[in-house]
Scaffold this active site. Sequence first.
Site, PDB file in Angstrom:
ATOM      1  N   THR A  42       0.819  -1.216   0.000  1.00 37.74           N
ATOM      2  CA  THR A  42       0.000   0.000   0.000  1.00 37.74           C
ATOM      3  C   THR A  42       0.843   1.251   0.000  1.00 37.74           C
ATOM      4  OG1 THR A  42      -1.795  -1.123   1.120  1.00 37.74           O
ATOM      5  CG2 THR A  42      -1.730   1.255   1.370  1.00 37.74           C
ATOM      6  N   TYR A  56      -8.004   0.933  -3.217  1.00 43.29           N
ATOM      7  CA  TYR A  56      -6.887   1.414  -4.035  1.00 43.29           C
ATOM      8  C   TYR A  56      -6.207   0.197  -4.619  1.00 43.29           C
ATOM      9  CZ  TYR A  56      -4.652  -0.215   0.171  1.00 43.29           C
ATOM     10  OH  TYR A  56      -4.270  -0.997   1.229  1.00 43.29           O
ATOM     11  N   THR A 122       1.607  -4.460   4.139  1.00 42.63           N
ATOM     12  CA  THR A 122       1.456  -4.721   5.581  1.00 42.63           C
ATOM     13  C   THR A 122       0.907  -6.118   5.853  1.00 42.63           C
ATOM     14  OG1 THR A 122      -0.766  -3.759   5.539  1.00 42.63           O
ATOM     15  CG2 THR A 122       1.089  -2.286   6.106  1.00 42.63           C
ATOM     16  N   ASP A 123       0.265  -6.753   4.849  1.00 44.17           N
ATOM     17  CA  ASP A 123      -0.384  -8.045   5.120  1.00 44.17           C
ATOM     18  C   ASP A 123       0.583  -9.104   5.618  1.00 44.17           C
ATOM     19  OD1 ASP A 123      -3.062  -8.153   2.609  1.00 44.17           O
ATOM     20  OD2 ASP A 123      -2.611  -6.800   4.284  1.00 44.17           O
ATOM     21  N   LYS A 195       0.155  -7.559  12.655  1.00 41.12           N
ATOM     22  CA  LYS A 195      -0.919  -6.690  12.163  1.00 41.12           C
ATOM     23  C   LYS A 195      -2.225  -7.162  12.793  1.00 41.12           C
ATOM     24  CE  LYS A 195      -3.076  -4.985   7.873  1.00 41.12           C
ATOM     25  NZ  LYS A 195      -3.034  -5.051   6.377  1.00 41.12           N
ATOM     26  N   GLU A 315      -3.052 -28.565  26.563  1.00 36.53           N
ATOM     27  CA  GLU A 315      -4.286 -29.064  25.925  1.00 36.53           C
ATOM     28  C   GLU A 315      -4.105 -30.433  25.278  1.00 36.53           C
ATOM     29  OE1 GLU A 315      -7.223 -26.217  26.747  1.00 36.53           O
ATOM     30  OE2 GLU A 315      -7.338 -28.121  25.649  1.00 36.53           O
TER      31      GLU A 315
HETATM   32  N1  DGL Z   1      -2.433  -5.962  -0.412  1.00 37.96           N
HETATM   33  C1  DGL Z   1      -1.938  -5.565   0.888  1.00 37.96           C
HETATM   34  C2  DGL Z   1      -0.421  -5.745   0.956  1.00 37.96           C
HETATM   35  O1  DGL Z   1       0.265  -5.476  -0.041  1.00 37.96           O
HETATM   36  C3  DGL Z   1      -2.251  -4.141   1.140  1.00 37.96           C
HETATM   37  C4  DGL Z   1      -2.037  -3.821   2.544  1.00 37.96           C
HETATM   38  C5  DGL Z   1      -0.891  -2.876   2.742  1.00 37.96           C
HETATM   39  O2  DGL Z   1       0.187  -2.934   2.104  1.00 37.96           O
HETATM   40  O3  DGL Z   1      -1.061  -2.098   3.658  1.00 37.96           O
HETATM   41  O4  DGL Z   1       0.049  -6.124   2.033  1.00 37.96           O
END
Ligand code: DGL
Length: 358
Positions: A42, A56, A122-123, A195, A315
């Site tokens: 992003t 986006y 971020t993913d 995240k 467990e």
């Molecule tokens: N498609 C996600 C990624 O590239 C978008 C999220 C992001 O980068 O914040 O991780």
Amino acid sequence: MTRRILRILARGALAAACFSTAAGALAQATKPRVVIVATGGTIAGAGASATHSATYQAAKVPVDKLIAGVPELSQVAEVRGEQAFQIASESFTNEQLVTLAKRVSALSKDPQVDGVVITHGTDTLEETSFFLNLVLKTDKPVVLVGSMRPGTSMSADGMLNLYNAVVVAGSTDARGKGTLVVMNDQIHSGRDVTKRINIQTSAFSSQWGPLGMVVEGRTYWFRAPAKPHTRQTEFDIDQLGSLPPVYVVYGTGSMTPELYTAAAKAGAKAIVHAGTGNGSVPGYAVDTLKALRAQGLQVVRSSRVGDGFVLRNSEQPDDKYDWVVAHDLNPQKAKILAALALTRSNDSKELQRMFWQY
Ligand code: DGL
């Protein structure tokens, strides 16, 4: 008389000019040299309008435009960019992870490089940061950064995140702290960060807390990493070829044991069970996992619950089943460590040692 005064003034002006040039050159020479390795996400995203903060396309803007978009970077470091990939991070493969790590390792060995920033989606940012935290052999700051809004959005967070990441990467006090993640003014350990929120700029947190903050070009540290990292680990990206496949099966009510056999059929050398609660396994799936273990596949119990850690023999009778517990690592990080551990040993006791250790 006047001619003499003019001569003195001219000499003074010349001296001042020389001094400021020398000072400027000195300042330039003393600025840290930071390389920005861009991978997409992003922070390189673009939306249709300023109100599209969550709709986006990721991975559109090249690294040179990212750098040009934050001219203030030149006030804190000598910056240059490299475009490693241009992808959304959910699409990262093990091969790309290894390629990126090898490039960052080479940069860390360059005496002309003081720090590295990696711009990343971020993913899966936490998976990359944890992997680099384990395999890089450097004390130089390696800082991952992303953004939750594209640069085209109102109140976009990428510019300040990138500026802060470059400040940290150029800071001598960031050396020797392992891989770092800078988001939302916070400095996190590449091991602990995750995240937690998928649609806010405060997306990232660490259950044991951030290491510090970066505010207006300065770093503030409040704790140090507790677990071995970078030079302190037994993993070395420069000795690593490929990673063995490890897959995660997500635990819920009313599952089917076929999910585990499917992972095994897909070539998994270890399965991470993202269990409910303390890594619980449904009674009707235990025999399947025991059978897969008997065939040589490793079983790692993690938890789908965000915080806490999985206790061995709590467990499930892990000693009896010869299973491994992921300690406080979430399923996606347990996958990374299990894959790395399998490059060193297929002995479950050795794997468990590494999960307690790292
Ligand atoms: N498609 C996600 C990624 O590239 C978008 C999220 C992001 O980068 O914040 O991780």
